[in-house]
Design a protein around this motif. Structure first.
Motif, PDB file in Angstrom:
ATOM      1  N   LYS A 118      73.344  36.713   3.309  1.00 22.28           N
ATOM      2  CA  LYS A 118      73.927  37.478   2.204  1.00 22.28           C
ATOM      3  C   LYS A 118      72.895  38.407   1.574  1.00 22.28           C
ATOM      4  O   LYS A 118      73.204  39.559   1.226  1.00 22.28           O
ATOM      5  N   GLU A 121      72.318  41.301   3.886  1.00 26.57           N
ATOM      6  CA  GLU A 121      73.459  42.221   3.835  1.00 26.57           C
ATOM      7  C   GLU A 121      73.431  43.079   2.572  1.00 26.57           C
ATOM      8  O   GLU A 121      73.767  44.265   2.607  1.00 26.57           O
ATOM      9  N   GLU A 122      73.013  42.479   1.453  1.00 26.64           N
ATOM     10  CA  GLU A 122      72.914  43.233   0.204  1.00 26.64           C
ATOM     11  C   GLU A 122      71.814  44.288   0.296  1.00 26.64           C
ATOM     12  O   GLU A 122      71.986  45.429  -0.175  1.00 26.64           O
ATOM     13  N   ARG A 125      73.182  47.060   2.388  1.00 23.06           N
ATOM     14  CA  ARG A 125      74.173  47.854   1.652  1.00 23.06           C
ATOM     15  C   ARG A 125      73.495  48.841   0.699  1.00 23.06           C
ATOM     16  O   ARG A 125      73.872  50.029   0.638  1.00 23.06           O
ATOM     17  N   ARG A 151      65.919  45.935  -7.873  1.00 20.88           N
ATOM     18  CA  ARG A 151      66.861  45.107  -7.128  1.00 20.88           C
ATOM     19  C   ARG A 151      66.326  44.787  -5.735  1.00 20.88           C
ATOM     20  O   ARG A 151      66.446  43.668  -5.261  1.00 20.88           O
ATOM     21  N   LEU A 155      65.540  41.042  -4.284  1.00 20.81           N
ATOM     22  CA  LEU A 155      66.145  40.552  -3.041  1.00 20.81           C
ATOM     23  C   LEU A 155      65.082  40.160  -2.026  1.00 20.81           C
ATOM     24  O   LEU A 155      65.239  39.155  -1.312  1.00 20.81           O
TER      25      LEU A 155
END
Length: 244
Positions: A118, A121-122, A125, A151, A155
């Motif tokens: 996840k 994937e973020e 994106r 961000r 992550l």
């Protein structure tokens, strides 16, 4: 030689009986965990009584009353079944203890892998959104990059933490697999479920252990009772005289 052989036979019978009784008593104590001391005392007494009864039956089979003989045979058979149940419980508990920890570790690894996926994937994106800004709009691109940078850092740190946790969990998984390595190997060899293979191995132990112990006790009793016949020297054939 005969005394040494009988001693070896008796020592083997005592060793197998003692080990089997220890496993069985421990297993029964875990099965009836509400009163473990009472169960261990009772099981120990019954284990001793079983071996003595089996030997007594062998020594006095023809002299016993049929009812007494039938009861003692039934009692020994039931006690052998109880011993086998105790051994099965002990070995099952030992396997399930490691197996459950291995399964919990594998579930934790699956969860960490999902979380890391996840996060990746973020990151993808956000990077795609940033790359979608035309290169001609430099100010807009720099503004978005500055906005996304905290961000991205968050992550990446999260991904690193997940990777470290996955490494620790993989080491734990390897440790548990080493503990039950033979079961894992046999399961992979025959393409079977690990729990099924462990169950059948435990059943094989159960079918061999206590019947072998009782058989060795009977063999020792038989050897003691018939030692004169078993270890009597073979008669030396008389040599034929040479022809005159």
């Amino acid at each position: 030689m005969n005394k040494a052989y009988i001693f070896l036979l008796g020592f083997t019978a005592a060793t197998v009986s003692l080990v089997g009784a220890t496993f069985s008593i421990s297993g029964l104590a875990k099965l009836f965990s509400g009163a473990p001391i009472a169960v261990m005392v009772m099981a120990g007494a019954l284990e001793f009584a079983k071996l003595v009864s089996a030997s007594f039956l062998h020594q006095n089979w023809k002299r016993l009353h049929p009812i007494m003989r039938a009861y003692l045979c039934l009692a020994v058979t039931i006690l052998m079944s109880i011993t086998s149940l105790g051994i099965f419980g002990y070995l099952s508990y030992a396997y399930q203890h490691t197996s459950s920890e291995l399964k919990a570790t594998m579930l934790q690894l699956e969860y960490l892998n999902t979380e890391d996926r996840k996060v990746q994937e973020e990151i993808t994106r956000l990077q795609t959104e940033l790359d979608s800004i035309p290169t001609s709009r430099v100010s807009k691109r720099l503004e978005m990059q500055k906005e996304f940078e905290p961000r991205f850092d968050q992550l990446r740190r999260q991904s690193i933490e997940l990777q470290i946790k996955m490494k620790d969990e993989n080491l734990k998984k390897l440790s548990f697999q080493i503990e039950i390595g033979p079961v894992v190997y046999v399961a992979q060899l025959f393409n079977k479920n690990m729990d099924d293979v462990a169950t059948w191995l435990i059943i094989l132990f159960v079918f061999v252990f206590d019947p072998l112990a009782v058989s060795l006790v009977l063999a020792t009793s038989f050897a003691i009772k018939n030692k004169d016949k078993l270890f009597a020297p073979e008669p030396v054939p008389a040599q034929s005289r040479p022809a005159a």
